[in-house]
Design a protein around this motif. Structure first.
Motif, PDB file in Angstrom:
ATOM      1  N   ASP A 160     -11.207 -14.178   0.866  1.00 37.10           N
ATOM      2  CA  ASP A 160     -10.519 -15.445   0.616  1.00 37.10           C
ATOM      3  C   ASP A 160      -9.216 -15.180  -0.132  1.00 37.10           C
ATOM      4  O   ASP A 160      -9.238 -14.685  -1.264  1.00 37.10           O
ATOM      5  CB  ASP A 160     -11.423 -16.367  -0.215  1.00 37.10           C
ATOM      6  CG  ASP A 160     -10.806 -17.752  -0.402  1.00 37.10           C
ATOM      7  OD1 ASP A 160      -9.658 -17.959   0.033  1.00 37.10           O
ATOM      8  OD2 ASP A 160     -11.479 -18.622  -1.000  1.00 37.10           O
ATOM      9  N   PRO A 161      -8.069 -15.494   0.479  1.00 28.79           N
ATOM     10  CA  PRO A 161      -6.788 -15.210  -0.180  1.00 28.79           C
ATOM     11  C   PRO A 161      -6.585 -16.017  -1.464  1.00 28.79           C
ATOM     12  O   PRO A 161      -5.739 -15.666  -2.295  1.00 28.79           O
ATOM     13  CB  PRO A 161      -5.750 -15.584   0.889  1.00 28.79           C
ATOM     14  CG  PRO A 161      -6.448 -16.565   1.773  1.00 28.79           C
ATOM     15  CD  PRO A 161      -7.884 -16.137   1.791  1.00 28.79           C
ATOM     16  N   ASP A 191      -9.146  -5.642  -3.502  1.00 29.65           N
ATOM     17  CA  ASP A 191      -8.326  -6.352  -4.485  1.00 29.65           C
ATOM     18  C   ASP A 191      -7.322  -5.448  -5.180  1.00 29.65           C
ATOM     19  O   ASP A 191      -6.217  -5.874  -5.521  1.00 29.65           O
ATOM     20  CB  ASP A 191      -9.221  -6.995  -5.552  1.00 29.65           C
ATOM     21  CG  ASP A 191     -10.006  -8.183  -5.014  1.00 29.65           C
ATOM     22  OD1 ASP A 191      -9.664  -8.662  -3.921  1.00 29.65           O
ATOM     23  OD2 ASP A 191     -10.961  -8.620  -5.687  1.00 29.65           O
ATOM     24  N   ASP A 192      -7.700  -4.205  -5.428  1.00 31.29           N
ATOM     25  CA  ASP A 192      -6.866  -3.306  -6.218  1.00 31.29           C
ATOM     26  C   ASP A 192      -7.032  -1.884  -5.696  1.00 31.29           C
ATOM     27  O   ASP A 192      -8.060  -1.250  -5.891  1.00 31.29           O
ATOM     28  CB  ASP A 192      -7.284  -3.375  -7.695  1.00 31.29           C
ATOM     29  CG  ASP A 192      -6.341  -2.601  -8.614  1.00 31.29           C
ATOM     30  OD1 ASP A 192      -5.468  -1.868  -8.107  1.00 31.29           O
ATOM     31  OD2 ASP A 192      -6.484  -2.734  -9.842  1.00 31.29           O
ATOM     32  N   LYS A 193      -6.017  -1.380  -4.993  1.00 27.17           N
ATOM     33  CA  LYS A 193      -6.109  -0.065  -4.365  1.00 27.17           C
ATOM     34  C   LYS A 193      -6.220   1.067  -5.375  1.00 27.17           C
ATOM     35  O   LYS A 193      -6.555   2.202  -5.024  1.00 27.17           O
ATOM     36  CB  LYS A 193      -4.883   0.171  -3.458  1.00 27.17           C
ATOM     37  CG  LYS A 193      -4.773  -0.826  -2.316  1.00 27.17           C
ATOM     38  CD  LYS A 193      -6.025  -0.784  -1.451  1.00 27.17           C
ATOM     39  CE  LYS A 193      -5.953  -1.794  -0.314  1.00 27.17           C
ATOM     40  NZ  LYS A 193      -6.014  -3.195  -0.778  1.00 27.17           N
TER      41      LYS A 193
END
Length: 379
Positions: A160-161, A191-193
């Motif tokens: 969900d963006p 969410d967080d690379k």
């Protein structure tokens, strides 16, 4: 005419003169990552956005033209087997040629390198491509018969963006890894690379049980993440190889993670498998390299068959029983009939060893692995 304004133009094929499309990343990821494309006339091209890596771009372009058949590419001779061309001053951001080599204050130094195979060589490459497609379809069909086949993971549902994205940290990732929480790690990676980098740091662990568990988790998370975002995983593979090449540090867990990632998504990262053989010359990485190769061979033995794996047969006589056992397992999984008698010579080797299945330690013997290998080859 002197002083005439030079206009930016669309890039073209030097062989037929037609406009060419924007280069894109190839589906199968490799050690060298250059966007590639194909002209309607049959020429293929690779983009070096900086103009400083043209040698690597040339190699990638030629291998791409040969349908990823490295052995075929190395046998070809320029002029005799293929023609080359290049278009300079290419801007990969706007996909145009900028003769002034400057666009809005930004330097433009990109090069499009083209290769067009002669007709007879192109036909050979086409046969290789059709054979590879047939092998892939066969492997996929075999996967429906049992666990010894590769099944492409289903595409992960879009997140969900509007959700509040999570931020990763070393402690958060460590807790999720210790809990074997694949779902939590996957959500965090979307969410967080940076979560991938934190997972990579956890590989630097002298305890093999923890190393293999972390490596296996990285492979599982990468397999699912790559269904939507393959590039971050490819970047991680590059970092892992770079870490392994650093002579100032121990490559603890790095080789294991490479094997786990490639085994989890051989359809995308299968080209990395051949590079695992480079770690067979170091006693510190032999076990990890053989483990990774055998993991890949469990579902895509054809990828290992395409490497010079036959140069490793002598490891069946290695002093390290783990190396002997893993070597037997690998040869059994690729159905190496040419090594059958060498494998059978270890049938009475009852040395107990520990291997890793899905990251967990499993005790077995060299003889048990030999029995399994012989059955696989003869079966």
């Amino acid at each position: 005419m002197a002083g005439k304004k030079q206009l930016n133009t669309k890039p073209w094929c030097p062989f037929c003169g037609m406009d060419v499309g924007r280069p894109v990343e190839a589906l199968q990821r490799k050690m060298t990552e250059f966007p590639v494309g194909r002209c309607e006339c049959g020429a293929v091209y690779a983009c070096d956005a900086t103009g400083h890596n043209i040698g690597s771009a040339i190699v990638e372009c030629l291998v791409y033209a040969c349908g990823e058949e490295w052995d075929l590419a190395w046998e070809l001779l320029p002029e005799d087997d293929y023609l080359t061309g290049r278009v300079e001053d290419y801007d990969d951001v706007t996909h145009q040629i900028c003769p002034k080599r400057n666009l809005d204050g930004r330097g433009v130094r990109g090069v499009l390198y083209f290769v067009r195979l002669h007709k007879d060589v192109a036909e050979i490459a086409d046969r290789f491509a059709k054979k590879k497609e047939h092998e892939a379809q066969t492997a996929l069909a075999e996967s429906e018969k049992g666990p010894a086949g590769f099944v492409i993971p289903e595409v992960e549902p879009a997140r969900d963006p509007k959700r509040q994205k999570k931020r990763s940290s070393k402690m958060i990732v460590k807790k999720l890894v210790e809990a074997n929480d694949i779902e939590g790690l996957l959500d965090l990676c979307f969410d967080d690379k940076r979560a991938l980098r934190f997972m990579q740091r956890l590989l630097y662990e002298p305890e093999p049980n923890k190393r293999y568990k972390t490596a296996w988790l990285i492979g599982q998370v990468s397999a699912r993440l790559s269904t939507r975002e393959p590039a971050p995983v490819a970047d991680m593979l590059h970092r892992l190889f770079e870490s392994c090449s650093d002579s100032a540090s121990m490559p603890w867990g790095m080789v294991e993670a490479i094997g786990a990632i490639v085994a989890a998504r051989p359809d995308i990262y299968g080209a990395f498998a051949r590079h695992l053989l480079n770690f067979m010359g170091d006693e510190g990485t032999q076990e990890a390299a053989l483990w990774g190769l055998s993991e890949v061979a469990a579902t895509r033995p054809d990828l290992i068959r395409k490497t010079p794996f036959y140069s490793t047969f002598h490891f069946l006589e290695d002093e390290n029983p783990v190396v002997r056992g893993l070597m037997a397992r690998l040869l059994g999984r690729v159905k190496a009939k040419e090594a059958l008698f060498q494998i059978m010579s270890l049938q009475k080797d009852e040395t107990e060893i520990t291997l890793y299945e899905q990251g967990d330690p499993v005790k077995t013997t060299v003889a048990a692995l030999v029995k399994e290998a012989v059955a696989g080859i003869q079966g």
